[in-house]
Scaffold this active site. Structure first.
Site, short mmCIF file in Angstrom:
data_model
loop_
_atom_site.label_atom_id
_atom_site.label_comp_id
_atom_site.label_asym_id
_atom_site.label_seq_id
_atom_site.Cartn_x
_atom_site.Cartn_y
_atom_site.Cartn_z
CG HIS A 164 -0.39 -8.60 0.56
ND1 HIS A 164 -0.11 -7.26 0.59
CD2 HIS A 164 -1.71 -8.68 0.31
CE1 HIS A 164 -1.22 -6.57 0.36
NE2 HIS A 164 -2.21 -7.41 0.19
CE1 TYR A 166 -2.87 -3.17 0.67
CE2 TYR A 166 -3.42 -2.31 2.84
CZ TYR A 166 -3.57 -3.28 1.86
OH TYR A 166 -4.41 -4.35 2.08
#
Length: 275
Positions: free
Chosen positions: A110, A52
């Protein structure tokens, strides 16, 4: 059902308490206004990731909020190209530096997008980082039962958390069943379905005088998940969690549960079947 609130938590296998509601900050390059609004309103959980590129903002926001670091649960995630033992350890150190923290509450892998060997090496690195006190709890994201089985078969520590896309159209039943059986807490990302609501959701929400986003957060909580609604707008960050003054009845829960379309209902990458 125990009365839910913004301070409700679930105990992880690591022994730490995870707040049942967290602010998602994906695709939010300037996430400080959302983070500060969330923390001021009573959120105590922020879900970030290396991918992000906003760990620095999150760290600054936690400090600027004036809330003690120990009272805010912060998650990050090792990015897919960083899979591997040394690269994952380096990723944890880099995240600590970016956040400006002494520890990270929860570090996830992730996604399973590498291969079995690299996934296991990455997992071993997170176990080591936890041993060193750099992270307090460890888990995975977008893992299907097969990926979770790899860890079990290798005789390694079970993840505390599996974070997956989860909402009425994509309920991940097989994954949820596996996680429940093995004491893995399920976190739901994209719980608001990015606003792609159908008439059923809109109409049932109206019955409770709630907007669809609020109704979906409540549905996620009543289903037992840790839910991660995302908004970059401070007013939505606040309104999304105005969900503790009503309860969805059994009939309406059943109506919403019946909307499941399995993997066809996914609206994100949802790489849970990766080889």
């Amino acid at each position: 059902m125990a009365k839910l609130s913004l301070t409700s938590t679930v105990k992880l296998s690591s022994g730490y308490e995870l707040p049942r509601v967290g602010l998602g900050v994906y695709q939010n390059d300037d996430c400080s206004p959302a983070c500060l609004a969330a923390l001021k309103h009573g959120y105590r959980h922020i879900d970030s990731a290396r991918m992000y590129r906003n760990e620095q903002e999150v760290g600054k926001s936690v400090r600027a909020s004036g809330i003690p670091r120990g009272d805010v649960f912060v998650t990050s995630k090792v990015n897919n190209p960083e899979h591997g033992y040394e690269t994952a350890l380096a990723a944890v150190d880099d995240s600590l530096k970016k956040f400006g923290f002494d520890y990270i509450d929860l570090m996830l892998i992730h996604s399973p997008l590498s291969d079995k060997e690299r996934r296991l090496q990455t997992w071993k690195a997170l176990i080591e980082a936890k041993k060193q006190g750099k992270v307090r709890s460890i888990g995975v994201s977008n893992y299907g039962p097969r990926h979770l089985e790899e860890i079990r078969e290798a005789g390694l520590e079970t993840p505390s958390v599996n974070q997956v896309e989860l909402h009425p159209f994509c309920q991940q039943k097989e994954i949820v069943e596996y996680c429940n059986k093995h004491g893995i807490v399920v976190e739901a990302y994209t719980p608001l379905i990015r606003g792609k609501w159908n008439d059923t959701i809109v109409n049932v929400a109206k019955k409770y005088n709630k907007d669809p986003a609020q109704f979906l957060v409540r549905w996620s909580l009543q289903r037992g998940f840790v839910t991660l609604p995302k908004s970059s707008r401070p007013e939505r960050v606040v309104s999304n969690v105005d969900v503790f003054d009503f309860e969805i009845n059994e009939e309406d829960l059943a109506t919403i549960n019946a909307l499941d379309r399995g993997k066809d209902g996914a609206i994100t990458w949802n790489p849970v079947d990766a080889p």
